[in-house]
Design an enzyme around this catalytic site. Structure first.
Site, short mmCIF file in Angstrom:
data_model
loop_
_atom_site.label_atom_id
_atom_site.label_comp_id
_atom_site.label_asym_id
_atom_site.label_seq_id
_atom_site.Cartn_x
_atom_site.Cartn_y
_atom_site.Cartn_z
N SER A 183 31.03 45.97 41.93
CA SER A 183 31.98 45.39 40.97
C SER A 183 31.26 45.06 39.67
O SER A 183 30.10 44.67 39.69
CB SER A 183 32.60 44.13 41.56
OG SER A 183 33.52 43.57 40.64
N GLY A 188 33.02 34.47 40.76
CA GLY A 188 33.21 33.01 40.71
C GLY A 188 33.27 32.44 39.31
O GLY A 188 33.05 31.26 39.12
N ALA A 189 33.59 33.28 38.31
CA ALA A 189 33.65 32.81 36.92
C ALA A 189 35.10 32.64 36.46
O ALA A 189 35.36 32.46 35.28
CB ALA A 189 32.89 33.76 36.01
N GLY A 192 38.92 36.53 38.27
CA GLY A 192 39.66 37.28 39.28
C GLY A 192 38.84 38.27 40.10
O GLY A 192 39.38 39.28 40.55
N SER A 193 37.56 37.95 40.36
CA SER A 193 36.75 38.91 41.13
C SER A 193 37.30 39.05 42.55
O SER A 193 37.38 40.15 43.10
CB SER A 193 35.28 38.51 41.16
OG SER A 193 35.06 37.36 41.94
N ASP A 250 46.49 36.29 40.09
CA ASP A 250 45.33 37.17 39.95
C ASP A 250 45.56 38.51 40.66
O ASP A 250 45.26 39.58 40.11
CB ASP A 250 44.07 36.51 40.53
CG ASP A 250 43.55 35.37 39.66
OD1 ASP A 250 44.29 34.95 38.74
OD2 ASP A 250 42.42 34.90 39.89
N1 LIG Z 1 31.36 42.00 43.87
C1 LIG Z 1 31.78 41.43 44.99
N2 LIG Z 1 31.38 41.89 46.18
C2 LIG Z 1 31.82 41.32 47.32
N3 LIG Z 1 32.67 40.28 47.38
C3 LIG Z 1 33.10 39.77 46.23
C4 LIG Z 1 32.68 40.32 44.98
N4 LIG Z 1 33.27 39.61 44.00
C5 LIG Z 1 34.02 38.66 44.62
N5 LIG Z 1 33.91 38.76 45.94
C6 LIG Z 1 34.59 37.90 46.94
O1 LIG Z 1 35.42 37.01 46.21
C7 LIG Z 1 34.96 35.66 46.30
C8 LIG Z 1 34.88 35.06 44.89
O2 LIG Z 1 35.98 34.29 44.69
P1 LIG Z 1 35.98 33.15 43.60
O3 LIG Z 1 34.78 32.30 43.73
O4 LIG Z 1 37.29 32.51 43.64
O5 LIG Z 1 35.79 33.94 42.28
P2 LIG Z 1 36.89 34.48 41.28
O6 LIG Z 1 37.39 33.30 40.54
O7 LIG Z 1 36.11 35.41 40.42
O8 LIG Z 1 37.93 35.16 42.09
C9 LIG Z 1 33.57 35.73 46.90
O9 LIG Z 1 33.36 34.62 47.75
C10 LIG Z 1 33.58 37.04 47.69
O10 LIG Z 1 34.09 36.80 48.96
C1 LIG Z 2 44.50 25.33 35.16
C2 LIG Z 2 45.20 26.66 35.10
O1 LIG Z 2 46.09 26.68 34.00
C3 LIG Z 2 44.22 27.79 34.88
C4 LIG Z 2 43.41 28.15 36.08
O2 LIG Z 2 42.49 29.15 35.71
P1 LIG Z 2 41.47 29.83 36.72
O3 LIG Z 2 42.28 30.55 37.73
O4 LIG Z 2 40.63 28.75 37.28
O5 LIG Z 2 40.70 30.76 35.84
C5 LIG Z 2 45.98 26.85 36.39
C6 LIG Z 2 46.89 28.07 36.37
O6 LIG Z 2 47.39 28.44 35.31
O7 LIG Z 2 47.08 28.65 37.44
#
Ligand SMILES: Nc1ncnc2c1ncn2[C@@H]1O[C@H](COP(=O)(O)OP(=O)(O)O)[C@@H](O)[C@H]1O
Ligand SMILES: C[C@@](O)(CCOP(=O)(O)O)CC(=O)O
Length: 503
Positions: A183, A188-189, A192-193, A250
């Site tokens: 990817s 985790g930023a 929407g990963s 997302d």
């Molecule tokens: N490149 C990747 N490879 C494998 N799993 C991934 C990858 N990117 C995300 N994930 C999965 O998605 C989760 C990340 O979710 P989250 O922390 O909510 O980040 P985001 O806000 O980007 O969705 C990770 O714990 C993992 O399980």
């Molecule tokens: C706080 C909020 O307005 C943004 C949430 O953003 P994120 O999914 O954490 O990037 C909540 C939402 O719109 O779902």
């Protein structure tokens, strides 16, 4: 407006096993024929690839109405079917250093196929079944046992999404398979990963059981919508396995691409979602502040503010943010809006700047996000706002079309020096895409006589960084759309219902 989540397309059950859906209803005889066709053994599937984008929130965080759009950073999942004798399913996710193999015959098929539990590919699943979660628990518990807690959690989340989908959509007879994912989306930023990964897994498994038609370029719009809705529903299931209680926004953006406007009058309830199929492609600089953020903490912060300044919040700041979202939507719908022209971009940019100011007044910015804004403003090359909940995470900058290359380069250097990570990306592109078989026309070496190059697993694993992945398999092969990748595209005016839509 979008359909409610219960506005299920009943034609979703009606599927030829060659993958062709007829949305116009069908007689019992025809239904019988489908069942018979289903029993025929299928030849081994070729290796194929699916891809889905990440997302950013363009405007409206913390208010009622917000716009979220796809970005050109994407996940790519290569699916390789193993020979008949190999009864294993392997996840190979090198970005997170995860590799795990399950013995397919040891998985809890009986639990998932019990008549009281069995779900079909056309079903709408809006909650995970606690019994089924319990059934997969022993198969999750063995994943990355030797890793530190935080890493194990990330691995087990990804594995949970995979296993729940694999067991729901597959069967005891599912072929052995290798799922390899790379990817370009920061993890985790808040971009929407996880949804992008869930969409890839859902689309791949639906393709494996031949429950999707297309995508092909002349596919009717309504048929494309059915496929997108089906993928979105199962991607939501994958998201639930990772997040527990996702909003559905997302995965909807990662499935459909383009953008959605969503409304959250009550943060305890799922939002209603409407797709903006005409959302333009816009040049965007995404900057990861590398400061961890917590959406829950920022939402709580705004709630605290309400306790002392309800009138300011609910009569002034949040309605102003809503107005910005409405104006942004109105702007892109204007006939004279041209995403290539300075005037149009400037109007969007000014709205972004105002939106950021209002978010800052809520206390959800962060010195690191302010620093990015300062750097971009100083170079006078665009308009910046935080994206997502704030308190860390990412910022987005709309870049002026006339921004001098040397200023952009200088900004890049400064960001790097100060520990930020920048991603040059485009807003509003395609959603889930399919490369079937996994053969690309790259104009590079290793081509067959038809000018195609089979994607080599080792090369995919070894492609250096985001650029390497994009260059090898990217849906945009260095500029225009790359031959081979196909998308379910819906014309302006259409809507897709599904998890997170219209609820
Ligand atoms: N490149 C990747 N490879 C494998 N799993 C991934 C990858 N990117 C995300 N994930 C999965 O998605 C989760 C990340 O979710 P989250 O922390 O909510 O980040 P985001 O806000 O980007 O969705 C990770 O714990 C993992 O399980
Ligand atoms: C706080 C909020 O307005 C943004 C949430 O953003 P994120 O999914 O954490 O990037 C909540 C939402 O719109 O779902």
């Amino acid at each position: 407006m979008s359909n409610g989540v219960n506005g299920v397309n009943h034609d979703m059950k009606e599927l030829h096993m060659d993958g062709h859906v007829n949305g116009n209803g069908r007689s019992d005889d025809e239904g019988q024929r489908i069942k018979m066709k289903r029993k025929m053994s299928s030849p081994m599937l070729p290796a194929f690839m699916v891809s889905a984008p990440g997302k950013v929130i363009v405007c409206g965080e913390h208010a009622v109405a917000a716009i979220a759009a796809s970005i050109s950073l994407r996940s790519y999942l290569l699916v390789t079917t193993l020979s008949k004798s190999k009864r294993t399913a392997t996840l190979q996710f090198p970005d997170i250093d995860l590799e795990h193999t399950w013995d397919i015959d040891a998985l809890p098929w009986d639990a998932f196929s019990h008549p009281s539990k069995k779900k079909h590919y056309y079903d709408l699943v809006t909650a995970l079944d606690p019994d089924l979660q319990k059934a997969i628990q022993p198969h999750l518990a063995v994943v990355s046992v030797d890793k530190p807690d935080a890493e194990r959690k990330v691995h087990q989340n990804a594995a949970a999404s995979f296993l729940y989908l694999f067991l729901s959509l597959g069967s005891k007879k599912s072929a052995g398979c290798l799922y390899t994912l790379r990817s370009t989306i920061p993890l985790g930023a808040g971009v929407g990963s996880s949804a992008s990964v869930s969409v890839c897994l859902a689309a791949a498994m639906l393709l494996q059981i031949r429950a999707l038609s297309g995508p092909h370029p002349d596919q009717p719009c309504d048929e494309a919508q059915v496929q997108l809705e089906r993928i979105n529903r199962w991607a939501f299931v994958g998201e639930m396995a990772i997040h527990g209680n996702p909003s559905g926004v997302d995965n909807t953006v990662a499935t459909q691409g383009k953008a959605v406007v969503y409304q959250r009058p009550d943060y305890d309830k799922p939002p209603t979602v409407r797709t903006l199929w005409n959302f333009p492609e816009l040049p965007l600089l995404l900057v990861d502040s590398k400061t961890p953020k917590s959406t829950a903490a920022q939402v709580a912060k705004v709630a605290d503010l309400r306790a002392t300044d309800e009138d300011l919040l609910d009569d002034c700041i949040l309605p102003a943010i809503d107005m910005i979202t409405n104006k942004t939507e109105a702007l892109i719908n204007q006939k004279d809006f041209n995403s290539k022209e300075f005037e149009s971009l400037q109007r969007i940019g000014k709205l972004m700047t105002m939106n950021h100011g209002l978010l800052m007044s809520l206390g959800v910015s962060h010195p690191r996000l302010e620093r990015v804004r300062e750097l971009v403003d100083h170079e006078e090359i665009g308009w910046t706002k935080l994206t997502g909940a704030g308190g860390g995470g990412c910022s987005i900058s709309l870049i002026r079309p006339d921004a001098p290359a040397e200023k952009l380069a200088e900004l890049g250097r400064m960001l790097e020096r100060e520990g930020f990570q920048q991603f040059k990306t485009t807003l509003g592109g395609d959603g889930v895409g399919v490369l079937w078989p996994a053969v690309l026309k790259n104009g590079l070496e290793d081509q067959d006589e038809e000018g195609g190059m089979e994607i080599d697993l080792d090369k995919f694993l070894e492609a250096p960084g985001n650029d390497g992945v994009e260059k090898l398999v990217g849906v945009q092969g260095g500029g225009g759309e790359r031959e081979g990748w196909k998308f379910w595209r819906v014309e302006v005016g259409g809507t897709v219902s599904g998890p997170g839509s219209g609820r």
